[in-house]
Design a protein around this motif. Structure first.
Motif, PDB file in Angstrom:
ATOM      1  N   GLN A 192       0.694  -1.373   0.028  1.00  0.00           N
ATOM      2  CA  GLN A 192       0.054   0.007   0.144  1.00  0.00           C
ATOM      3  C   GLN A 192       1.036   1.439   0.038  1.00  0.00           C
ATOM      4  O   GLN A 192       0.585   2.283  -0.640  1.00  0.00           O
ATOM      5  CB  GLN A 192      -0.920   0.168   1.277  1.00  0.00           C
ATOM      6  CG  GLN A 192      -2.110  -0.726   1.157  1.00  0.00           C
ATOM      7  CD  GLN A 192      -2.865  -1.128   2.543  1.00  0.00           C
ATOM      8  OE1 GLN A 192      -1.998  -1.711   3.382  1.00  0.00           O
ATOM      9  NE2 GLN A 192      -4.152  -0.930   2.466  1.00  0.00           N
ATOM     10  N   PRO A 245      -9.329  -0.135  -1.415  1.00  0.00           N
ATOM     11  CA  PRO A 245      -9.749  -1.638  -1.888  1.00  0.00           C
ATOM     12  C   PRO A 245      -9.479  -2.377  -0.300  1.00  0.00           C
ATOM     13  O   PRO A 245     -10.021  -3.380  -0.269  1.00  0.00           O
ATOM     14  CB  PRO A 245      -8.909  -2.096  -2.806  1.00  0.00           C
ATOM     15  CG  PRO A 245      -8.442  -0.560  -3.625  1.00  0.00           C
ATOM     16  CD  PRO A 245      -8.579   0.417  -2.553  1.00  0.00           C
ATOM     17  N   GLY A 246      -8.533  -1.861   0.418  1.00  0.00           N
ATOM     18  CA  GLY A 246      -8.356  -2.589   1.675  1.00  0.00           C
ATOM     19  C   GLY A 246      -9.269  -1.819   2.839  1.00  0.00           C
ATOM     20  O   GLY A 246      -8.965  -2.456   3.864  1.00  0.00           O
TER      21      GLY A 246
END
Lengths: 65, 352, 331
Positions: free
Chosen positions: C200, C288-289
């Motif tokens: 990330q 997305p996380g």
């Protein structure tokens, strides 16, 4: 004072001698399950919501709110 | 609505919720909230904690208590106030429990050790302690004893009202105590003192609703008891829990930390269960009224501490000159700063 | 205080006092004390270096174990200064009597974690101590990585107006450990969030995002990370409590035990501060996380810096300080 949480009874251990001193229930607190004494709420049934403090069920919680 | 009403929430859990949710910023107009003495951990006499500290360091003893009890300091001493976490670091066998059955289980698993349950709490917690006492007796468990400091909440409310300079005009009563005790004691309080009392839950909406009801009673001049926590509290309370408690404990006059002796304010083991009293078993001498006053009333003229006035709702934690400076949760001068539920500690956490 | 307390290792105010009071003399530069890893300006380029010890109990828990934690944790500390983790050393202290089968599982888990982090374990050490002198296994890992950020990342760069983002939901690791310690059954089960953070961080750097501060949430949770960021930056932090998402079961468990969810440990989440004009782009990368905006940085107003939360009721409160030991309470 007196942190208590309400949860739903998912199982009750059968009492061979009918002595409520040892009556216990498995209670689900929103995804967290614990054993709880039902000694003070022997009338509680599976599916009932109960208020629990330090592992002792103290009151049936009415479904409202 | 020009009148200003002063309402006290008695229970430390409600104090915590009020500050946690910032409800003091959302009060109905013309209402002032003061915080009550309802933190059993805070009001446990320093002498009782001193006894626990002493026991924890004895070889055969396993000392069990709840997490909030472990960091409450005993009497001030030259080397600073000790707490049970420090006793553990000093070699004591101190165990954190979340229910008293864990102490009973430990005693059964380790018969060669002496398990001491430091049992505190209001009438909400006392039935669980009573149940464990009865179970221990039935099982013949000989190595479990109690260091107990259970207290009764209604006598403390009476003490608040009876204190000189009392400002409290209405109460939010502790919902979980009422779940056990029902409404009878509170009805008596309302009649005797002609003061409105609303039994409240702990959710922010429940607390706000209860405060609104209390204000209505005050404005209407109708001192009544209203149960605003009906989904949990029945008028008769929990009969089984009351029976258990009465079998094992009897009311007695006794000390609250920060408030001094309160008439009928504590619970003592009945004679039939005195053999389970750790004070007798270990020859500790009576904790009785020998409370070392923390802060107010202490002989040493150290920094000022307004603990008694805070506990009685006569002043706010932040009105005390020592608040947040000489007195912090790490270095508490008075009872309400010692546990996170105490009014001073809750202010320190959320409102400094 | 005449002895070390358990709370001194808990990632809260007690630990900060211990570090500032007892360890500061060890360090050449006090500023280095505040970061997860050191950025070393070598002639060949900037290198990151970090070291961490692991003593978790139980040794194995839902979704992870002490071995995985030891590898991923140090890799994450490197990522928090903008470095790609490269190499790790592993030092094991084993207690006499440790079952070999357990040791094998932990080693396999460390190897798998190293592969997942894209790093290699290049050196190590093993000691065995008498039964009772350790608690099964203690692991210390040290790691190096190459810094890929244009400049140093650290809270000193934080400025009023910066926005705060959080990379996912809160409390999974702490909950998994609490459940194992207190005999709670979680249904549905909740596993630790232990996961490498470098992917990330790398995505943010590659998108050209300016990172003013990065902090992974470990012991002491989001609460301690924010209090540290506020203290080092000298800024107040304002959070929107409703923007924080708690993993399933976290709220119930905290209610049951009387704990603050913001103090539960995480092992795969980080908070970052960045300029306001880049917040939307960064949030999209982290979305997305489960990443999202949680608050903003403001100029310090009071005598001491503050972390304030706006509640869902519109009121506000201070973030409660955390001493270092999570103690379930009854009142």
């Amino acid at each position: 004072m007196c942190l208590a949480a309400s949860g739903t009874i998912v199982a009750i251990t059968p009492q061979p001698d009918g002595d409520s001193l040892w009556l216990r229930a498995r209670v689900d607190f929103g995804g967290v399950r614990q054993w709880v004494s039902l000694a003070c709420l022997p009338q509680a049934r599976v599916g009932d919501q109960v208020l629990v403090h330090v592992g002792l069920a103290l009151s049936l919680v009415e479904h409202e709110l | 609505m020009n009148e200003a009403w002063t309402v006290m929430e008695v229970c430390g859990g409600q104090t915590q919720a009020i500050l946690r949710w910032g409800l003091d910023q959302l009060l109905p107009d013309g209402m002032e909230l003061v915080h009550g003495p309802g933190c059993p951990v805070c009001v446990t006499p320093a002498a009782c904690i001193d006894q626990a500290l002493q026991l924890a360091l004895q070889e055969p003893v396993i000392l069990c208590s709840y997490g909030d009890m472990l960091r409450v300091p005993g009497s001030p001493r030259p080397q600073g106030c000790g707490d049970l976490l420090q006793a553990r670091a000093g070699g004591g066998d101190v165990r954190l429990i979340t229910s008293p059955w864990q102490a009973l289980e430990l005693a059964r698993q380790q018969p060669e050790r002496q398990v001491v349950l430091l049992a505190v709490g209001f009438e909400t917690t006392a039935p669980a302690t009573a149940l464990v006492v009865l179970q221990a007796c039935r099982l013949g468990v000989a190595n479990l004893t109690l260091l107990q400091a259970h207290v009764r909440v209604v006598p403390a409310m009476e003490a608040v009202l009876a204190a000189a300079g009392n400002r409290v005009q209405g109460f939010l009563a502790a919902g979980h105590v009422a779940a056990v005790m029902g409404s009878a004691e509170l009805e008596q309080l309302v009649r005797r003192w002609r003061i409105p009392v609303v039994i409240s839950g702990f959710e922010p909406q429940e607390l706000l609703a209860a405060l609104e009801l209390c204000q209505q009673l005050l404005s209407a001049g109708t001192p009544r008891l209203i149960n605003a926590y009906g989904r949990v509290v029945r008028p008769a309370g929990n009969g089984e829990a009351q029976v258990l408690m009465r079998r094992v404990f009897a009311p007695a006059d006794g000390p609250w930390r920060g408030l001094g002796a309160i008439r009928s304010g504590v619970l003592r083991l009945r004679p039939a269960y005195r053999h389970l009293d750790a004070v007798g078993r270990f020859g500790l001498g009576d904790s009785g009224n020998g409370e070392a006053q923390t802060g107010s009333g202490a002989p040493d003229p150290g920094p000022p501490c307004h603990a008694a006035a805070v506990l009685q709702g006569r002043c706010r934690p932040s009105d005390c000159p020592s608040f947040g400076s000489a007195c912090t949760p790490q270095n508490p001068l008075g009872a309400p700063m010692v546990s996170s539920e105490g009014a001073c500690a809750a202010y320190y956490r959320y409102r400094r | 205080m005449s002895r070390v307390l358990l709370g001194h290792g808990g990632g809260g105010s007690l630990m900060q006092e211990l570090i500032a009071g007892e360890f500061a003399a060890l360090y050449s530069d006090r500023a280095l004390l505040a970061d997860d890893a050191a950025r070393l300006e070598l002639p060949q380029g900037p290198l990151a270096f970090s070291s961490d010890g692991y003593v978790v109990q139980p040794l194995e828990f839902a979704g992870g174990d002490i071995g995985r934690l030891a590898v991923v944790g140090t890799a994450n500390d490197l990522a928090m200064v903008g470095a790609r983790p490269l190499h790790l050393s592993v030092s094991l202290i084993l207690e006499e009597g440790l079952p070999l089968a357990l040791l094998r599982r932990l080693v396999a888990s460390m190897a798998a974690a190293a592969r997942q982090c894209g790093l290699t374990i290049v050196t190590g050490d093993t000691k065995v101590v008498e039964r009772g002198k350790a608690d099964g296994v203690f692991i210390t890992t040290s790691g190096i990585g190459v810094c890929q950020s244009p400049g140093a990342i650290g809270p000193a760069a934080m400025a009023p107006g910066d926005q705060l983002l959080l990379s996912g939901d809160l409390g999974r690791h702490g909950l998994a450990i609490l459940a194992a310690r207190h005999g709670l059954e979680l249904d549905p089960p909740v596993a630790t969030d232990c996961a490498p953070l470098w992917p990330q961080v790398e995505a943010l750097l590659q998108a050209g995002i300016t990172l003013h501060a990065l902090r992974d949430l470990t012991r002491g949770g989001l609460g301690s990370a924010l209090l540290e960021l506020a203290a080092v930056s000298g800024c107040d932090l304002w959070l929107d409590e409703q923007a924080l998402s708690l993993a399933p079961g976290v709220e119930s468990c905290c209610r049951l035990l009387g704990l603050d969810p913001l103090h539960l440990a995480n092992e795969g989440r980080f908070v970052l501060a960045l300029p306001a004009d880049q917040a939307v782009a960064a949030a999209a990368i982290l979305a997305p996380g489960g990443g999202r905006w949680i608050g903003e940085v403001r100029a310090g107003t009071g005598a001491a810096v503050q972390v304030r939360l706006r509640t869902c009721l519109g009121s506000q409160r201070l973030l409660a300080p955390f001493s270092g030991e999570l103690l379930p309470r009854i009142c």
